[in-house]
Design a protein around this motif. Structure first.
Motif, PDB file in Angstrom:
ATOM      1  N   ASN A 101       0.805  -0.645   0.049  1.00 24.76           N
ATOM      2  CA  ASN A 101       0.350  -0.113  -0.249  1.00 24.76           C
ATOM      3  C   ASN A 101       1.383   1.305  -0.267  1.00 24.76           C
ATOM      4  OD1 ASN A 101       0.073   0.714   2.849  1.00 24.76           O
ATOM      5  ND2 ASN A 101      -0.853  -0.100   3.616  1.00 24.76           N
ATOM      6  N   ASN A 102       0.033   2.019   0.091  1.00 25.73           N
ATOM      7  CA  ASN A 102       0.976   3.637  -0.110  1.00 25.73           C
ATOM      8  C   ASN A 102       1.591   3.538   1.468  1.00 25.73           C
ATOM      9  OD1 ASN A 102      -1.192   4.564   1.657  1.00 25.73           O
ATOM     10  ND2 ASN A 102      -1.579   5.911  -0.275  1.00 25.73           N
ATOM     11  N   THR A 103       1.871   3.027   2.131  1.00 24.14           N
ATOM     12  CA  THR A 103       2.765   3.614   3.278  1.00 24.14           C
ATOM     13  C   THR A 103       3.945   3.608   3.281  1.00 24.14           C
ATOM     14  OG1 THR A 103       2.525   1.311   4.121  1.00 24.14           O
ATOM     15  CG2 THR A 103       0.478   2.969   5.169  1.00 24.14           C
ATOM     16  N   VAL A 104       4.378   2.801   2.067  1.00 20.51           N
ATOM     17  CA  VAL A 104       5.929   2.225   2.485  1.00 20.51           C
ATOM     18  C   VAL A 104       5.815   1.701   0.412  1.00 20.51           C
ATOM     19  CG1 VAL A 104       6.305   0.398   4.146  1.00 20.51           C
ATOM     20  CG2 VAL A 104       4.757  -0.147   1.486  1.00 20.51           C
ATOM     21  N   LYS A 105       7.599   2.354  -0.031  1.00 19.22           N
ATOM     22  CA  LYS A 105       7.807   2.732  -1.224  1.00 19.22           C
ATOM     23  C   LYS A 105       8.522   0.855  -1.684  1.00 19.22           C
ATOM     24  CE  LYS A 105      11.668   5.231  -2.295  1.00 19.22           C
ATOM     25  NZ  LYS A 105      12.560   6.152  -2.480  1.00 19.22           N
ATOM     26  N   THR A 106       8.286   0.859  -3.150  1.00 25.36           N
ATOM     27  CA  THR A 106       9.102   0.031  -4.069  1.00 25.36           C
ATOM     28  C   THR A 106       9.377   0.030  -4.221  1.00 25.36           C
ATOM     29  OG1 THR A 106       7.228  -0.244  -5.743  1.00 25.36           O
ATOM     30  CG2 THR A 106       6.354  -1.206  -4.122  1.00 25.36           C
ATOM     31  N   VAL A 107      10.404  -1.148  -4.062  1.00 25.13           N
ATOM     32  CA  VAL A 107      11.937  -1.150  -5.343  1.00 25.13           C
ATOM     33  C   VAL A 107      12.073  -1.791  -6.572  1.00 25.13           C
ATOM     34  CG1 VAL A 107      14.607  -1.425  -5.237  1.00 25.13           C
ATOM     35  CG2 VAL A 107      13.348  -0.402  -3.355  1.00 25.13           C
ATOM     36  N   ASN A 108      12.790  -1.620  -7.148  1.00 27.91           N
ATOM     37  CA  ASN A 108      12.722  -2.007  -8.772  1.00 27.91           C
ATOM     38  C   ASN A 108      13.737  -2.687  -8.549  1.00 27.91           C
ATOM     39  OD1 ASN A 108      10.770  -0.500  -9.395  1.00 27.91           O
ATOM     40  ND2 ASN A 108      11.727   0.868 -11.474  1.00 27.91           N
ATOM     41  N   VAL A 109      14.052  -4.116  -9.218  1.00 23.69           N
ATOM     42  CA  VAL A 109      14.670  -4.910  -9.064  1.00 23.69           C
ATOM     43  C   VAL A 109      15.742  -5.037 -10.708  1.00 23.69           C
ATOM     44  CG1 VAL A 109      15.945  -7.078  -8.284  1.00 23.69           C
ATOM     45  CG2 VAL A 109      14.214  -6.421  -7.283  1.00 23.69           C
ATOM     46  N   ASN A 110      16.467  -4.719 -10.199  1.00 17.74           N
ATOM     47  CA  ASN A 110      17.623  -4.964 -11.896  1.00 17.74           C
ATOM     48  C   ASN A 110      16.904  -4.225 -13.005  1.00 17.74           C
ATOM     49  OD1 ASN A 110      19.149  -6.660 -10.794  1.00 17.74           O
ATOM     50  ND2 ASN A 110      18.117  -8.670 -11.639  1.00 17.74           N
ATOM     51  N   GLY A 111      16.286  -2.904 -12.743  1.00 18.94           N
ATOM     52  CA  GLY A 111      15.115  -1.862 -13.694  1.00 18.94           C
ATOM     53  C   GLY A 111      13.777  -2.414 -13.523  1.00 18.94           C
ATOM     54  N   VAL A 112      13.334  -3.300 -13.202  1.00 26.01           N
ATOM     55  CA  VAL A 112      12.248  -3.827 -13.742  1.00 26.01           C
ATOM     56  C   VAL A 112      11.280  -3.447 -12.014  1.00 26.01           C
ATOM     57  CG1 VAL A 112      11.345  -6.213 -14.072  1.00 26.01           C
ATOM     58  CG2 VAL A 112      13.324  -6.392 -14.874  1.00 26.01           C
ATOM     59  N   GLU A 113       9.866  -2.936 -13.498  1.00 27.04           N
ATOM     60  CA  GLU A 113       9.085  -2.406 -12.383  1.00 27.04           C
ATOM     61  C   GLU A 113       8.295  -3.776 -11.288  1.00 27.04           C
ATOM     62  OE1 GLU A 113       6.163   0.467 -12.681  1.00 27.04           O
ATOM     63  OE2 GLU A 113       8.089   1.632 -14.296  1.00 27.04           O
ATOM     64  N   PRO A 114       7.778  -4.217 -10.362  1.00 24.92           N
ATOM     65  CA  PRO A 114       6.756  -5.241  -9.623  1.00 24.92           C
ATOM     66  C   PRO A 114       5.220  -4.637 -10.548  1.00 24.92           C
ATOM     67  CG  PRO A 114       7.397  -3.957  -7.860  1.00 24.92           C
ATOM     68  CD  PRO A 114       8.488  -3.469  -8.720  1.00 24.92           C
ATOM     69  N   THR A 115       4.662  -5.648 -11.692  1.00 20.45           N
ATOM     70  CA  THR A 115       4.012  -5.352 -12.152  1.00 20.45           C
ATOM     71  C   THR A 115       3.624  -6.781 -12.392  1.00 20.45           C
ATOM     72  OG1 THR A 115       4.211  -5.851 -14.050  1.00 20.45           O
ATOM     73  CG2 THR A 115       4.533  -3.269 -13.367  1.00 20.45           C
ATOM     74  N   ILE A 116       1.929  -6.813 -12.284  1.00 17.03           N
ATOM     75  CA  ILE A 116       2.166  -7.999 -12.675  1.00 17.03           C
ATOM     76  C   ILE A 116       2.049  -8.546 -13.450  1.00 17.03           C
ATOM     77  CG2 ILE A 116      -0.464  -9.232 -12.972  1.00 17.03           C
ATOM     78  CD1 ILE A 116      -0.383  -8.429 -10.037  1.00 17.03           C
ATOM     79  N   GLU A 117       2.128  -7.912 -15.051  1.00 13.51           N
ATOM     80  CA  GLU A 117       2.591  -8.191 -16.053  1.00 13.51           C
ATOM     81  C   GLU A 117       3.637  -9.071 -16.462  1.00 13.51           C
ATOM     82  OE1 GLU A 117       2.343  -6.248 -20.483  1.00 13.51           O
ATOM     83  OE2 GLU A 117       2.035  -5.318 -18.798  1.00 13.51           O
ATOM     84  N   ASN A 118       4.419  -7.861 -15.373  1.00 11.66           N
ATOM     85  CA  ASN A 118       6.255  -8.452 -15.250  1.00 11.66           C
ATOM     86  C   ASN A 118       6.169  -9.986 -14.888  1.00 11.66           C
ATOM     87  OD1 ASN A 118       7.269  -6.551 -17.213  1.00 11.66           O
ATOM     88  ND2 ASN A 118       7.685  -4.928 -15.254  1.00 11.66           N
ATOM     89  N   ILE A 119       5.666  -9.760 -13.988  1.00  7.26           N
ATOM     90  CA  ILE A 119       5.434 -11.333 -12.851  1.00  7.26           C
ATOM     91  C   ILE A 119       4.741 -12.093 -14.194  1.00  7.26           C
ATOM     92  CG2 ILE A 119       4.576 -12.558 -11.191  1.00  7.26           C
ATOM     93  CD1 ILE A 119       4.007  -9.953  -9.741  1.00  7.26           C
ATOM     94  N   GLU A 120       3.910 -12.423 -14.741  1.00  4.94           N
ATOM     95  CA  GLU A 120       3.391 -13.254 -15.637  1.00  4.94           C
ATOM     96  C   GLU A 120       4.945 -13.359 -16.532  1.00  4.94           C
ATOM     97  OE1 GLU A 120      -0.006 -10.888 -18.077  1.00  4.94           O
ATOM     98  OE2 GLU A 120      -1.133 -11.495 -16.089  1.00  4.94           O
ATOM     99  N   ASN A 121       5.719 -12.673 -17.329  1.00  2.26           N
ATOM    100  CA  ASN A 121       6.705 -12.452 -18.450  1.00  2.26           C
ATOM    101  C   ASN A 121       8.349 -13.396 -17.736  1.00  2.26           C
ATOM    102  OD1 ASN A 121       5.265 -11.897 -20.270  1.00  2.26           O
ATOM    103  ND2 ASN A 121       5.057 -10.113 -20.005  1.00  2.26           N
ATOM    104  N   ASN A 122       7.976 -13.353 -16.321  1.00  2.00           N
ATOM    105  CA  ASN A 122       9.333 -13.693 -15.679  1.00  2.00           C
ATOM    106  C   ASN A 122      10.262 -12.794 -16.133  1.00  2.00           C
ATOM    107  OD1 ASN A 122      10.469 -15.548 -13.996  1.00  2.00           O
ATOM    108  ND2 ASN A 122      11.546 -15.752 -16.058  1.00  2.00           N
ATOM    109  N   LYS A 123       9.404 -11.509 -16.117  1.00  2.00           N
ATOM    110  CA  LYS A 123      10.973 -10.430 -16.168  1.00  2.00           C
ATOM    111  C   LYS A 123      11.157 -10.143 -14.395  1.00  2.00           C
ATOM    112  CE  LYS A 123       9.967  -8.241 -20.635  1.00  2.00           C
ATOM    113  NZ  LYS A 123       8.812  -7.097 -20.975  1.00  2.00           N
ATOM    114  N   TRP A 124       9.916  -9.930 -13.965  1.00  2.00           N
ATOM    115  CA  TRP A 124      10.363 -10.339 -12.038  1.00  2.00           C
ATOM    116  C   TRP A 124      10.571 -11.532 -12.041  1.00  2.00           C
ATOM    117  CZ3 TRP A 124      10.631  -5.767  -9.345  1.00  2.00           C
ATOM    118  CH2 TRP A 124      10.158  -6.228  -7.905  1.00  2.00           C
ATOM    119  N   LYS A 125      11.624 -10.744 -11.491  1.00  2.24           N
ATOM    120  CA  LYS A 125      11.681 -12.616 -11.043  1.00  2.24           C
ATOM    121  C   LYS A 125      11.730 -13.296  -9.774  1.00  2.24           C
ATOM    122  CE  LYS A 125      14.443 -12.958 -15.160  1.00  2.24           C
ATOM    123  NZ  LYS A 125      13.758 -13.430 -16.103  1.00  2.24           N
TER     124      LYS A 125
END
Length: 291
Positions: free
Chosen positions: A204-228
């Motif tokens: 939620n908006n109380t904490v800040k997410t961090v990209n990993v290897n320049g990849v954003e943590p999104t549903i689409e990136n998880i589906e495509n295994n770009k988010w590892k």
């Protein structure tokens, strides 16, 4: 005599009604699902939807962590054991006695206190932070600020998934540990310079997410295994499910639940995954999702 009979009926009829009501409430069937806190919100909401359609059937959902879920289902103490891990990944669990029902995938996301001036880290930098090799944010492009690590407790499936995908055999440094995802989020919010990780539905908006290897943590990136950094949500049964347990598991896999519960809660519908991961961590593409 007539007055006595009327009085008797006045007592007996309400008594029959009360007894009938007790019998009706006692006829409710309940199954219990225990384990992963990452899976808990999904199973709870799916259980509520299931009960709307089946008023006399109730799904009792409890947390306790992946280790608890797997040990409880192995013992036959519950109907379903919720896990972020394959049973094969957990010591003292005989996976051959359990049946795996994968209902969704979930991303594990690094989160930091909002004052931390870092937007992206590499897997290597995450490993160095959580192993204690990097102790100040200035070492990874941030400000001069000590890093405070908030880890999940040993036995947590979220921790084990993060450990598998990030640590690569490097041990965690000793740090504060928390059982609850909600408590982790609250501590990161309140603690300057802190870092931890959460299953995506807990963001939620109380904490800040961090990209990993320049990849954003999104549903689409998880589906495509770009988010590892991701794992499955497994619901285990001891042997093939029957009765209400089978009905509930079938219900979770319906399009209604996968679209209106799984997707909206920031899990990834299992059929949307373009890649699959086995218990050894091997990843291979799939053509039509994981079945």
């Amino acid at each position: 005599m007539k007055k006595r009979l009327v009085a008797l009926f006045a007592i007996v009829i309400p008594l029959i009604a009360v007894l009938s009501g007790c019998k009706g409430s006692g006829s409710q069937e309940t199954i219990t699902a225990v384990g992963s806190s990452a899976a808990q919100p999904l199973v709870e909401l799916a259980g509520e939807e299931f009960t709307k359609n089946n008023p006399n059937e109730y799904v009792n959902v409890q947390g306790g962590g992946t280790g608890t879920g797997l040990s409880q289902i192995q013992q036959g103490a519950v109907n379903i054991g919720n896990s972020d891990l394959y049973a094969e990944q957990k010591q003292d669990i005989d996976a051959s006695k359990l049946v795996d029902h994968r209902i969704a995938a979930v991303g594990m996301i690094p989160v930091v206190n909002k004052d931390v001036k870092v937007k992206s880290l590499t897997i290597m930098q995450l490993r160095q932070i959580f192993s204690g090799q990097v102790t100040n944010w200035k070492e990874v492009g941030g400000q001069d600020l000590p890093i405070t690590i908030i880890n999940r407790a040993d036995g947590s499936g979220t921790r084990a998934a993060f450990e598998s995908d990030v640590m690569n055999g490097t041990p965690f440094v000793r740090s504060q540990e928390q059982d609850s995802s909600g408590m982790v989020r609250q501590i990161v919010y309140n603690t300057k310079g802190s870092i931890s990780y959460l299953a995506m539905p807990y963001l939620n908006n109380t904490v800040k997410t961090v990209n990993v290897n320049g990849v954003e943590p999104t549903i689409e990136n998880i589906e495509n295994n770009k988010w590892k950094i991701w794992s499955y949500e497994h619901l285990y049964t001891k042997g093939q499910p029957t009765g209400m347990t089978k009905d509930f598991l079938d219900f979770i896999m319906t399009e209604h639940v996968q679209k209106n519960v799984v997707e909206k809660m920031n899990y990834v519908p299992i059929q949307a995954m373009k890649y699959q991961k086995d218990y050894k961590g091997n990843i291979t593409p799939v053509s039509k999702g994981v079945k």
